[in-house]
Structures are given as structure tokens and as C-alpha cells.
Design a protein around this motif. Structure first.
Motif, PDB file in Angstrom:
ATOM      1  N   TRP A 258      30.698  31.267  38.138  1.00 18.81           N
ATOM      2  CA  TRP A 258      32.030  31.339  38.452  1.00 18.81           C
ATOM      3  C   TRP A 258      33.055  32.338  37.573  1.00 18.81           C
ATOM      4  CZ3 TRP A 258      31.951  29.194  42.979  1.00 18.81           C
ATOM      5  CH2 TRP A 258      31.113  28.260  43.268  1.00 18.81           C
ATOM      6  N   GLN A 259      32.618  32.291  36.365  1.00 17.04           N
ATOM      7  CA  GLN A 259      33.435  33.201  35.328  1.00 17.04           C
ATOM      8  C   GLN A 259      33.391  34.734  35.849  1.00 17.04           C
ATOM      9  OE1 GLN A 259      35.366  32.042  32.530  1.00 17.04           O
ATOM     10  NE2 GLN A 259      35.012  30.010  33.232  1.00 17.04           N
ATOM     11  N   ARG A 260      32.102  35.173  36.028  1.00 16.63           N
ATOM     12  CA  ARG A 260      31.687  36.295  36.443  1.00 16.63           C
ATOM     13  C   ARG A 260      32.054  36.837  37.930  1.00 16.63           C
ATOM     14  NH1 ARG A 260      26.779  38.111  35.730  1.00 16.63           N
ATOM     15  NH2 ARG A 260      27.332  40.470  35.567  1.00 16.63           N
ATOM     16  N   ALA A 261      32.156  36.005  38.640  1.00 14.50           N
ATOM     17  CA  ALA A 261      32.272  36.339  40.267  1.00 14.50           C
ATOM     18  C   ALA A 261      33.306  37.202  40.350  1.00 14.50           C
ATOM     19  CB  ALA A 261      32.292  35.159  40.947  1.00 14.50           C
ATOM     20  N   PRO A 262      34.717  36.849  40.102  1.00 12.98           N
ATOM     21  CA  PRO A 262      35.861  37.689  40.177  1.00 12.98           C
ATOM     22  C   PRO A 262      35.383  39.250  39.886  1.00 12.98           C
ATOM     23  CG  PRO A 262      36.689  35.444  39.537  1.00 12.98           C
ATOM     24  CD  PRO A 262      35.102  35.669  39.251  1.00 12.98           C
ATOM     25  N   GLU A 263      35.009  39.368  38.440  1.00 12.10           N
ATOM     26  CA  GLU A 263      34.905  40.717  38.008  1.00 12.10           C
ATOM     27  C   GLU A 263      33.769  41.772  38.678  1.00 12.10           C
ATOM     28  OE1 GLU A 263      33.146  42.841  33.921  1.00 12.10           O
ATOM     29  OE2 GLU A 263      33.440  40.759  33.842  1.00 12.10           O
ATOM     30  N   VAL A 264      32.924  41.000  38.832  1.00 14.09           N
ATOM     31  CA  VAL A 264      31.641  41.712  39.854  1.00 14.09           C
ATOM     32  C   VAL A 264      32.123  42.013  41.238  1.00 14.09           C
ATOM     33  CG1 VAL A 264      29.255  41.562  40.231  1.00 14.09           C
ATOM     34  CG2 VAL A 264      29.855  40.981  38.103  1.00 14.09           C
ATOM     35  N   THR A 265      32.730  41.288  41.792  1.00 16.90           N
ATOM     36  CA  THR A 265      33.304  41.168  43.146  1.00 16.90           C
ATOM     37  C   THR A 265      34.203  42.550  43.029  1.00 16.90           C
ATOM     38  OG1 THR A 265      32.900  38.973  43.649  1.00 16.90           O
ATOM     39  CG2 THR A 265      34.140  40.139  45.552  1.00 16.90           C
ATOM     40  N   ASN A 266      35.097  42.421  42.268  1.00 17.20           N
ATOM     41  CA  ASN A 266      36.033  43.588  42.114  1.00 17.20           C
ATOM     42  C   ASN A 266      35.348  44.955  41.875  1.00 17.20           C
ATOM     43  OD1 ASN A 266      38.331  42.080  42.719  1.00 17.20           O
ATOM     44  ND2 ASN A 266      38.937  41.839  40.687  1.00 17.20           N
ATOM     45  N   GLN A 267      34.076  44.795  41.240  1.00 15.53           N
ATOM     46  CA  GLN A 267      33.449  46.118  40.907  1.00 15.53           C
ATOM     47  C   GLN A 267      32.818  46.659  42.229  1.00 15.53           C
ATOM     48  OE1 GLN A 267      30.869  45.554  37.357  1.00 15.53           O
ATOM     49  NE2 GLN A 267      29.351  46.361  38.754  1.00 15.53           N
ATOM     50  N   LEU A 268      32.306  45.768  43.157  1.00 17.55           N
ATOM     51  CA  LEU A 268      31.928  46.330  44.487  1.00 17.55           C
ATOM     52  C   LEU A 268      33.104  47.027  45.362  1.00 17.55           C
ATOM     53  CD1 LEU A 268      29.906  46.779  46.591  1.00 17.55           C
ATOM     54  CD2 LEU A 268      30.008  44.230  47.383  1.00 17.55           C
ATOM     55  N   CYS A 269      34.035  46.268  45.219  1.00 18.84           N
ATOM     56  CA  CYS A 269      35.164  46.806  46.021  1.00 18.84           C
ATOM     57  C   CYS A 269      35.615  48.218  45.166  1.00 18.84           C
ATOM     58  CB  CYS A 269      36.505  45.895  45.553  1.00 18.84           C
ATOM     59  SG  CYS A 269      37.968  46.654  46.523  1.00 18.84           S
ATOM     60  N   ALA A 270      35.626  48.394  43.939  1.00 17.45           N
ATOM     61  CA  ALA A 270      35.771  49.794  43.559  1.00 17.45           C
ATOM     62  C   ALA A 270      34.703  50.857  43.814  1.00 17.45           C
ATOM     63  CB  ALA A 270      35.676  49.529  41.957  1.00 17.45           C
ATOM     64  N   GLU A 271      33.637  50.336  44.001  1.00 14.03           N
ATOM     65  CA  GLU A 271      32.452  51.139  44.534  1.00 14.03           C
ATOM     66  C   GLU A 271      32.711  51.726  45.942  1.00 14.03           C
ATOM     67  OE1 GLU A 271      28.410  50.639  43.954  1.00 14.03           O
ATOM     68  OE2 GLU A 271      28.578  49.494  41.904  1.00 14.03           O
ATOM     69  N   ILE A 272      33.074  50.801  46.504  1.00 14.55           N
ATOM     70  CA  ILE A 272      33.509  51.003  48.119  1.00 14.55           C
ATOM     71  C   ILE A 272      34.625  52.018  48.154  1.00 14.55           C
ATOM     72  CG2 ILE A 272      34.163  50.570  50.399  1.00 14.55           C
ATOM     73  CD1 ILE A 272      32.405  47.890  49.792  1.00 14.55           C
TER      74      ILE A 272
END
Length: 368
Positions: A258-272
Motif C-alpha cells: 500500500w505504501q508503494r502503490a501510488p508512486e509506482v502507478t504514477n510511474q506507469l502514467c509517466a511512461e504513457i
């Protein structure tokens, strides 16, 4: 052929988004579920426009055409999976110069989300933080999350690099392009929700987990596998989080960091977003291949795919739109995780057809 253009032009619900205002809509229309016929349908709806949402739209997420709505009653055409009321579906003699509103039923979306998410949590043995569990058990709270998610998602289609036609009827592209666009809009809503949570907005965290759970558990298993672009977006989000160790499926139990979920999800957004920005300088076909490369980095293509074999496997003398015919109906099949999950959730998802808030009461767990 029925012609309701004059009536459609007279109906302007976005001009007065007063919270609680009711409308009775009677139009010949088709639904969003592939029905090619024009059926006369009636819908009684209620506007959802609380002051906190109006303030966010006015100061931060300008979207003057968006209407948050809930069902009061409807005819059989809405006893379906459709959760939208769009003017594009109404029979007219000619398309108006521009459409001036679009409505999304947040009560159906919230009820569907709650039912499917609860089944997924039980099936996968997910341990939920108390605040997320409380949100899933609260219909009104989920409706607020969805109306905010929808408002930001809807405006994102016309913002950013390479803006996309939201209804995708004017462009012929491989279906993974549609999947990436819908996921980009959802992940933009997620990214904004992270910011809102940091600023103390009470709806920010709810939007994040509405996006994550609906995308990961319901979208990949809904509908058939024929160019299912929404399903593809959900598959990609899960695979990305799994690759980055945010979700782990071991001993038939899904564990979430739960701690890392926001950071990594935003990382996918940045790749797209980078894919879109770089696409400005690329020919269309090269952009499609780069998008395929991004998706196939995390999802295994069908072993019989021509696109997976690269440009040499395609007849590049043809225009790009003709090469879309070489895309397989299920270019990125479900993984073993989703095949296993489908056996448990398909029935639950099918039962959400025609669902409204009244069909999903607070659960025994919530009452406890």
C-alpha cells in the motif's frame, strides 16, 4: 428513421448542474453495449453536483460539459451494463456541430465496483487497510469517488500531448491505442487524486483505490475478448504493478504494498505520457509500434501475432489503417492470474448487469 435533433439541441443539462435536479429524458437511442438498433428509451436521472465538486471543476478541473448523474428509473434499454448517457447515441438527421454535454451514472459505477471488489478481495484474500474497507462498504462515499474520477478522466481526453477523440469513431487504430488512451485518462485521475490526498482532500485516497481495484479486477474480466481495450488497460496496470513488486500473488493470496502503490502507478502514467509526447515527432505507424513495444514489455502477445514479429512481418506498402486488419481479436490474451480469477468472478460481474445503488446494500461486514 426517428429524428430528435431539435429536442437534443433543446436539452442542455450541463447549463444548469444544480445538485439534485431531476430530468426525464425520452429519446430514440442505442446503448453503449453494442446494440445497433434505435430503441425509444426513457430515463429519469438526478444531477450530482455538490459544492465541493463544483468548486474543483471551477478552480482546477474545468469541464463545462460534464454531468455527474444517478438513476431514478429507466426503461429496458438501461437494464444493461451501460453507465452513460451521451448525445452521440441519439437518433438525429445530422450530427450537431458539437456536443454540449455528457452524463455518467456514478451510482451504477459505484455499485458495480463495490460488488466486484468485495468478491475479488474475498477470493484473493486481500488484507485491506481499515479506511479502504470502509470506503468499499459505503455506497455514497464510492459515488463521490466515481464522480470525481469521471470528471477528471473525461477532461483528460482533450488535454496533454496528442489529444484523442474520446469516442474513437473518427479514427481507425489498433485497439491497444484505445486501451492506452483510456488508461492514460484513468491514471491522470489517479495522479491528481494523489495530489488531492496530500492537500487534505478527503476524496483523494478513495479515487486512487477505486481506479486501482476497478481497473485490476473488473475491467480485464468484463466483456468478450474481441479487441477489449478497457480489459487491456486493466491487464497492463496489474502486470506493471506485479513487475515492480507492488502486488504479489503467492499461495493463492494477493498481497499489495500500500505504501508503494501510488508512486509506482504514477510511474506507469509517466511512461504513457512520454510515449505520447515522443509520438509527436514520429510517423503514425512508428508510434503504433512504440506503443506495442510498451504494452508487450509487460503483457505477452499472442504467439500467432504478426505485430509481435515486428515490421518485417507486415505489408508496409499498405496504409496504416489497413494494417489494423492484421491485429488479432485477442492480441494480448489473459494471463494465468486472470484466467484463474475469471473462474471465480465472471458470475459476479455478469450479475452487475442493470445494477443500481438500491441493489447493493451495506454488507454485514460493514454493519459489524
Amino acid at each position: 428513421m426517428p429524428d430528435f435533433l431539435d429536442a437534443l439541441l433543446a436539452f442542455q443539462p450541463a447549463a444548469d448542474r444544480a445538485d439534485g435536479l431531476q430530468h426525464l429524458v425520452l429519446f430514440p437511442m442505442y446503448t453503449q453495449n453494442g446494440n445497433p438498433d434505435r430503441n425509444l428509451e426513457a430515463v429519469v436521472l438526478r444531477m450530482v453536483w455538490p459544492e465541493w465538486l463544483a468548486d474543483l471543476e471551477r478552480t482546477r478541473y474545468d469541464n463545462p460539459l460534464f454531468c455527474g448523474i444517478t438513476f431514478e428509473d429507466f426503461t429496458a434499454g438501461y437494464d444493461t451494463n451501460s453507465a452513460v448517457l451521451f448525445p452521440e447515441t441519439i437518433a438525429v438527421r445530422e450530427a450537431p456541430e458539437r456536443f454540449t454535454w455528457g452524463g455518467i451514472f456514478c451510482d451504477r459505477e459505484a455499485a458495480r465496483f463495490r460488488k466486484v471488489t468485495e468478491a475479488a478481495v474475498d477470493t484473493l484474500g486481500i488484507e485491506l487497510p481499515a479506511d479502504i474497507a470502509a470506503m468499499i462498504d459505503d455506497q455514497e462515499r464510492c459515488e463521490k469517488a466515481f464522480v470525481l474520477w469521471d470528471m477528471v478522466h473525461d477532461r483528460t481526453h482533450s488535454h496533454g500531448d496528442l489529444p484523442f477523440d474520446p469516442f474513437m469513431i473518427k479514427q481507425r487504430q489498433p485497439f491497444w491505442m484505445y486501451g492506452l488512451e483510456e488508461l492514460r485518462c484513468d491514471l491522470t485521475a489517479f495522479k491528481e487524486a494523489v495530489k488531492l490526498e496530500a492537500e487534505g482532500n478527503t476524496h483523494g485516497r478513495d479515487v486512487q483505490y477505486a481506479v486501482l481495484f476497478d481497473r485490476m479486477f473488473r475491467f480485464p474480466l468484463s466483456g468478450d475478448r474481441n479487441r477489449n481495450y478497457d480489459g487491456l488497460g486493466g491487464q497492463l496496470l496489474f502486470a506493471y504493478l506485479h513487475r515492480h513488486d507492488v502486488v504479489r500473488w503467492t499461495d493463492n493470496t494477493l498481497k499489495i504494498d500500500w505504501q508503494r502503490a501510488p508512486e509506482v502507478t504514477n510511474q506507469l502514467c509517466a511512461e504513457i505520457e512520454k510515449l505520447y509526447r515522443d509520438g509527436i515527432d514520429r510517423p503514425k505507424l512508428v508510434h503504433w509500434f512504440k506503443a506495442y513495444e510498451l504494452v508487450s514489455t509487460y503483457l505477452a502477445p499472442h504467439p500467432g501475432s504478426k505485430w509481435a514479429k515486428g515490421p518485417d512481418a507486415l505489408d508496409l506498402s499498405l496504409p496504416p489503417r489497413k494494417l489494423v486488419d492484421d491485429v488479432l481479436p485477442d492480441e494480448f490474451p489473459l494471463s494465468m492470474f486472470f484466467e484463474a480469477l475469471a473462474k471465480k468472478l465472471k458470475g459476479v460481474i455478469a450479475d452487475t448487469k442493470g445494477i443500481t445503488a438500491a441493489d447493493v446494500p451495506r454488507t454485514e461486514r460493514a454493519a459489524a
